[in-house]
Design a protein around this motif. Structure first.
Motif, PDB file in Angstrom:
ATOM      1  N   PHE A 298      -3.505 -32.349   4.619  1.00 26.45           N
ATOM      2  CA  PHE A 298      -3.064 -33.546   3.896  1.00 26.45           C
ATOM      3  C   PHE A 298      -1.656 -33.957   4.315  1.00 26.45           C
ATOM      4  O   PHE A 298      -1.345 -35.154   4.396  1.00 26.45           O
ATOM      5  CB  PHE A 298      -3.126 -33.311   2.392  1.00 26.45           C
ATOM      6  N   THR A 299      -0.800 -32.982   4.590  1.00 24.60           N
ATOM      7  CA  THR A 299       0.560 -33.314   5.051  1.00 24.60           C
ATOM      8  C   THR A 299       0.511 -34.019   6.399  1.00 24.60           C
ATOM      9  O   THR A 299       1.228 -35.008   6.624  1.00 24.60           O
ATOM     10  CB  THR A 299       1.406 -32.033   5.157  1.00 24.60           C
ATOM     11  N   ALA A 300      -0.325 -33.527   7.298  1.00 25.68           N
ATOM     12  CA  ALA A 300      -0.471 -34.170   8.610  1.00 25.68           C
ATOM     13  C   ALA A 300      -1.006 -35.593   8.452  1.00 25.68           C
ATOM     14  O   ALA A 300      -0.548 -36.522   9.139  1.00 25.68           O
ATOM     15  CB  ALA A 300      -1.412 -33.343   9.488  1.00 25.68           C
ATOM     16  N   MET A 301      -1.962 -35.772   7.540  1.00 22.66           N
ATOM     17  CA  MET A 301      -2.482 -37.117   7.272  1.00 22.66           C
ATOM     18  C   MET A 301      -1.379 -38.035   6.764  1.00 22.66           C
ATOM     19  O   MET A 301      -1.255 -39.184   7.199  1.00 22.66           O
ATOM     20  CB  MET A 301      -3.614 -37.042   6.247  1.00 22.66           C
ATOM     21  N   SER A 302      -0.567 -37.525   5.840  1.00 18.13           N
ATOM     22  CA  SER A 302       0.524 -38.329   5.267  1.00 18.13           C
ATOM     23  C   SER A 302       1.527 -38.738   6.346  1.00 18.13           C
ATOM     24  O   SER A 302       1.946 -39.904   6.424  1.00 18.13           O
ATOM     25  CB  SER A 302       1.222 -37.532   4.164  1.00 18.13           C
ATOM     26  N   LEU A 303       1.910 -37.783   7.201  1.00 21.48           N
ATOM     27  CA  LEU A 303       2.864 -38.086   8.266  1.00 21.48           C
ATOM     28  C   LEU A 303       2.285 -39.082   9.263  1.00 21.48           C
ATOM     29  O   LEU A 303       2.994 -39.981   9.749  1.00 21.48           O
ATOM     30  CB  LEU A 303       3.266 -36.797   8.986  1.00 21.48           C
ATOM     31  N   TRP A 304       1.002 -38.937   9.562  1.00 20.21           N
ATOM     32  CA  TRP A 304       0.348 -39.862  10.491  1.00 20.21           C
ATOM     33  C   TRP A 304       0.340 -41.286   9.930  1.00 20.21           C
ATOM     34  O   TRP A 304       0.638 -42.250  10.642  1.00 20.21           O
ATOM     35  CB  TRP A 304      -1.075 -39.387  10.749  1.00 20.21           C
ATOM     36  N   LEU A 305       0.014 -41.412   8.648  1.00 21.25           N
ATOM     37  CA  LEU A 305      -0.016 -42.732   8.018  1.00 21.25           C
ATOM     38  C   LEU A 305       1.369 -43.358   7.957  1.00 21.25           C
ATOM     39  O   LEU A 305       1.539 -44.561   8.198  1.00 21.25           O
ATOM     40  CB  LEU A 305      -0.604 -42.613   6.603  1.00 21.25           C
ATOM     41  N   GLN A 306       2.377 -42.542   7.642  1.00 19.05           N
ATOM     42  CA  GLN A 306       3.739 -43.071   7.555  1.00 19.05           C
ATOM     43  C   GLN A 306       4.284 -43.446   8.930  1.00 19.05           C
ATOM     44  O   GLN A 306       4.976 -44.465   9.075  1.00 19.05           O
ATOM     45  CB  GLN A 306       4.647 -42.032   6.896  1.00 19.05           C
ATOM     46  N   LYS A 307       3.971 -42.630   9.941  1.00 15.70           N
ATOM     47  CA  LYS A 307       4.470 -42.901  11.290  1.00 15.70           C
ATOM     48  C   LYS A 307       3.944 -44.229  11.812  1.00 15.70           C
ATOM     49  O   LYS A 307       4.647 -44.948  12.531  1.00 15.70           O
ATOM     50  CB  LYS A 307       4.055 -41.761  12.219  1.00 15.70           C
ATOM     51  N   ARG A 308       2.725 -44.574  11.451  1.00 13.51           N
ATOM     52  CA  ARG A 308       2.113 -45.822  11.919  1.00 13.51           C
ATOM     53  C   ARG A 308       2.274 -46.962  10.929  1.00 13.51           C
ATOM     54  O   ARG A 308       1.686 -48.030  11.108  1.00 13.51           O
ATOM     55  CB  ARG A 308       0.621 -45.584  12.224  1.00 13.51           C
ATOM     56  N   ASN A 309       3.054 -46.705   9.883  1.00 15.16           N
ATOM     57  CA  ASN A 309       3.325 -47.732   8.867  1.00 15.16           C
ATOM     58  C   ASN A 309       2.042 -48.330   8.287  1.00 15.16           C
ATOM     59  O   ASN A 309       1.952 -49.535   8.040  1.00 15.16           O
ATOM     60  CB  ASN A 309       4.199 -48.855   9.449  1.00 15.16           C
ATOM     61  N   CYS A 310       1.028 -47.473   8.127  1.00 18.74           N
ATOM     62  CA  CYS A 310      -0.256 -47.939   7.582  1.00 18.74           C
ATOM     63  C   CYS A 310      -0.133 -48.257   6.096  1.00 18.74           C
ATOM     64  O   CYS A 310      -0.747 -49.219   5.615  1.00 18.74           O
ATOM     65  CB  CYS A 310      -1.337 -46.881   7.806  1.00 18.74           C
ATOM     66  N   ILE A 311       0.602 -47.439   5.378  1.00 17.89           N
ATOM     67  CA  ILE A 311       0.761 -47.632   3.949  1.00 17.89           C
ATOM     68  C   ILE A 311       2.202 -47.352   3.554  1.00 17.89           C
ATOM     69  O   ILE A 311       2.930 -46.659   4.263  1.00 17.89           O
ATOM     70  CB  ILE A 311      -0.186 -46.725   3.128  1.00 17.89           C
ATOM     71  N   SER A 312       2.618 -47.886   2.424  1.00 14.71           N
ATOM     72  CA  SER A 312       3.967 -47.636   1.929  1.00 14.71           C
ATOM     73  C   SER A 312       4.039 -46.238   1.325  1.00 14.71           C
ATOM     74  O   SER A 312       3.014 -45.602   1.051  1.00 14.71           O
ATOM     75  CB  SER A 312       4.338 -48.673   0.871  1.00 14.71           C
ATOM     76  N   LEU A 313       5.257 -45.766   1.095  1.00 18.99           N
ATOM     77  CA  LEU A 313       5.434 -44.445   0.486  1.00 18.99           C
ATOM     78  C   LEU A 313       4.843 -44.424  -0.920  1.00 18.99           C
ATOM     79  O   LEU A 313       4.221 -43.434  -1.329  1.00 18.99           O
ATOM     80  CB  LEU A 313       6.925 -44.090   0.435  1.00 18.99           C
ATOM     81  N   LYS A 314       4.996 -45.515  -1.646  1.00 20.15           N
ATOM     82  CA  LYS A 314       4.444 -45.588  -3.006  1.00 20.15           C
ATOM     83  C   LYS A 314       2.929 -45.474  -2.977  1.00 20.15           C
ATOM     84  O   LYS A 314       2.327 -44.733  -3.776  1.00 20.15           O
ATOM     85  CB  LYS A 314       4.869 -46.901  -3.666  1.00 20.15           C
ATOM     86  N   THR A 315       2.296 -46.188  -2.064  1.00 27.64           N
ATOM     87  CA  THR A 315       0.840 -46.116  -1.938  1.00 27.64           C
ATOM     88  C   THR A 315       0.401 -44.726  -1.510  1.00 27.64           C
ATOM     89  O   THR A 315      -0.612 -44.199  -1.986  1.00 27.64           O
ATOM     90  CB  THR A 315       0.341 -47.155  -0.924  1.00 27.64           C
ATOM     91  N   SER A 316       1.168 -44.112  -0.618  1.00 29.10           N
ATOM     92  CA  SER A 316       0.849 -42.759  -0.162  1.00 29.10           C
ATOM     93  C   SER A 316       0.874 -41.766  -1.318  1.00 29.10           C
ATOM     94  O   SER A 316      -0.038 -40.945  -1.465  1.00 29.10           O
ATOM     95  CB  SER A 316       1.843 -42.333   0.923  1.00 29.10           C
ATOM     96  N   ARG A 317       1.933 -41.826  -2.148  1.00 27.33           N
ATOM     97  CA  ARG A 317       2.027 -40.926  -3.293  1.00 27.33           C
ATOM     98  C   ARG A 317       0.800 -41.076  -4.201  1.00 27.33           C
ATOM     99  O   ARG A 317       0.203 -40.084  -4.643  1.00 27.33           O
ATOM    100  CB  ARG A 317       3.294 -41.225  -4.094  1.00 27.33           C
ATOM    101  N   LYS A 318       0.416 -42.301  -4.485  1.00 29.45           N
ATOM    102  CA  LYS A 318      -0.683 -42.533  -5.428  1.00 29.45           C
ATOM    103  C   LYS A 318      -2.041 -42.237  -4.798  1.00 29.45           C
ATOM    104  O   LYS A 318      -2.967 -41.786  -5.488  1.00 29.45           O
ATOM    105  CB  LYS A 318      -0.611 -43.964  -5.962  1.00 29.45           C
ATOM    106  N   LEU A 319      -2.158 -42.481  -3.489  1.00 26.31           N
ATOM    107  CA  LEU A 319      -3.413 -42.175  -2.798  1.00 26.31           C
ATOM    108  C   LEU A 319      -3.692 -40.682  -2.825  1.00 26.31           C
ATOM    109  O   LEU A 319      -4.784 -40.238  -3.219  1.00 26.31           O
ATOM    110  CB  LEU A 319      -3.344 -42.668  -1.347  1.00 26.31           C
ATOM    111  N   PHE A 320      -2.709 -39.879  -2.414  1.00 25.84           N
ATOM    112  CA  PHE A 320      -2.926 -38.434  -2.350  1.00 25.84           C
ATOM    113  C   PHE A 320      -3.027 -37.828  -3.750  1.00 25.84           C
ATOM    114  O   PHE A 320      -3.757 -36.850  -3.947  1.00 25.84           O
ATOM    115  CB  PHE A 320      -1.817 -37.773  -1.538  1.00 25.84           C
ATOM    116  N   ASN A 321      -2.347 -38.416  -4.698  1.00 26.80           N
ATOM    117  CA  ASN A 321      -2.488 -37.923  -6.069  1.00 26.80           C
ATOM    118  C   ASN A 321      -3.900 -38.188  -6.601  1.00 26.80           C
ATOM    119  O   ASN A 321      -4.480 -37.357  -7.302  1.00 26.80           O
ATOM    120  CB  ASN A 321      -1.462 -38.582  -6.988  1.00 26.80           C
ATOM    121  N   THR A 322      -4.453 -39.339  -6.234  1.00 28.58           N
ATOM    122  CA  THR A 322      -5.824 -39.669  -6.656  1.00 28.58           C
ATOM    123  C   THR A 322      -6.842 -38.743  -6.003  1.00 28.58           C
ATOM    124  O   THR A 322      -7.797 -38.291  -6.646  1.00 28.58           O
ATOM    125  CB  THR A 322      -6.146 -41.135  -6.313  1.00 28.58           C
TER     126      THR A 322
END
Length: 445
Positions: A298-322
């Protein structure tokens, strides 16, 4: 990803080891109590005829002390540094673990109860201290990875302790060895952490100027940092903060589900799935090994999404929490309809339930640092204090619901309750959760 291995990464590895040890010391009773109260497991060692209520009380007693020290620990970790509190915790809890068989022999469950409460008091400093250290060492763009690596020690320590405790209990050393070995490892790790751990970059002499500048560049100018360090905690602002209360609620509901499973999974596996002690321990440990592995996925997924600016940090927090709350909610409902004739299905569902919840470590778990890097330890102390009240209530609630440990219908109620709370907590976090640094993090001009 990291360009090179620096001192901040060494501190992360030290925190990983510390979390592994303290969680091993925390959960060693979960399997041991199954053997201690079963004369057929290892007849060479003393067996205690404790009722289900007494066993539930012993399993939950840790949290009585745990919640007491949370808020003071958050304040002390900010004033005295997280390293000192972690060292006190490691040494004290290790010694108390080594003394546990003696406590049971001379004082039965009453003295064991006192010992577990005292261990809880010392371990109450762990999360506030670790959060404080991480807030000092982690640049913003490395916060997810450093936090996940450090906190993955929770699952690793749980897995190692649960996996080995069954073999230890069945060996010639018997169930006392569970406490002797975990306590001895804790004392050895305390010596390692004493030599190499640092509360903050300012205390570290081996930190290069390049790495120092990288870390300090995220802290603001030196004058602002001095003013932050001398600020008194704005307690009223904490209590009026809607994002913080959303974080507290989701923390509480997450803990209910995890601690229900952690304390009662060996009991469920033994009585419903009819596994012996060694298979019981391995089956109880498997979900936490999977959780440890998935925390890195999940950490690798989060870093990959952030590196490519796919989602905002706020969306990332709520996505992984869900992901970390919604999936366990569904699998617990399914688990409620599985009986002892479908052992593999039950173990798979238990593994998925626990393993997928690791995604929430990229959600609510580091949201304290998002909201207030300056007061992250205190915020963790407050939320962890309230959340771990569920560590007291959940096992006692299960003990009240389960009058017949072999009843699938009664276990179904336990699983449905945890599922409902997972959904409730995540829904509140989705609506009210935030990631912006709150105005009360910095001194007002």
């Amino acid at each position: 990803m990291f360009k090179h291995f620096g001192v901040r990464h060494l501190q992360t590895l030290l925190l990983f080891g510390t979390m592994s040890v303290v969680y091993a010391l925390r959960v060693n009773l979960s399997v041991a109590i199954v053997v201690m109260t079963d004369k057929h497991s290892n007849p060479d060692f003393e067996e205690y005829a404790w009722s289900e209520y007494i066993k539930g009380l012993l399993l939950s007693s840790f949290f009585i002390g745990y919640v007491i020290s949370q808020i003071p620990s958050g304040y002390l970790s900010r004033k005295c540094g997280g390293k000192l509190l972690l060292l006190i915790c490691l040494v004290s809890c290790s010694l108390l673990a080594i003394l546990t068989p003696l406590c049971a022999a001379i004082g039965s469950w009453q003295l064991m109860l006192a010992s577990r409460i005292l261990q809880g008091v010392f371990q109450g400093s762990v999360f506030p201290a670790v959060h404080t250290i991480l807030s000092k060492w982690s640049p913003v763009d490395e916060r997810d990875l450093m936090s996940s690596c450090a906190y993955s020690g929770c699952q690793f320590g749980t897995f190692v302790m649960l996996a080995s405790s069954g073999a230890l209990a069945a060996s010639q050393l018997g169930w006392p060895s569970i406490f002797y070995i975990s306590g001895s490892v804790g004392l050895l790790w305390a010596a390692v952490f004493k030599c190499f751990g640092c509360s903050s970059p300012k205390e570290c002499r081996k930190l290069s100027e390049r790495e120092r500048e990288l870390i300090f560049s995220h802290w603001g100018n030196s004058e602002l940092q001095v003013r932050r360090n001398t600020m008194n905690p704005p307690w009223s602002s904490f209590l009026r903060s809607c994002p913080f209360w959303a974080l507290v609620i989701v923390h509480c509901t997450n803990n209910w589900g995890l601690w229900t499973l952690l304390t009662y999974m060996p009991v469920y596996i033994k009585n419903v799935l009819h596994m012996d002690i060694e298979k019981n321990a391995l089956s109880s440990a498997l979900p936490y090994f999977a959780m440890w592995i998935l925390s890195f996925v999940f950490t690798a997924m989060s870093l990959w999404l952030q590196k490519r600016n796919c989602i905002s940090l706020k969306t990332s927090r709520k996505l992984f929490n869900t992901i970390g709350h919604g999936t366990p909610a569904l699998t617990l409902i399914a688990l409620g309809y599985v009986d002892g004739d479908h052992v593999i299905t039950a173990v798979c569902l238990l593994t998925i339930t626990v393993a997928i919840s690791s995604a929430s470590y990229l959600g609510y778990q580091i949201n304290h640092i998002d909201l207030s890097p300056n007061f992250a330890g205190i915020l963790m102390g407050i939320s962890n204090c309230l959340a771990n009240i569920t560590g007291i209530v959940a096992p006692l609630t299960v003990a009240l619901i389960i009058s017949n440990e072999k009843s699938v219908e009664q276990w179904r109620i336990v699983f449905f309750l945890a599922s409902f709370l997972y959904i409730l907590g995540n829904t509140i976090f989705l609506i009210f959760g935030e990631i912006e640094v709150q105005p009360w993090n910095d001194p007002t001009d």
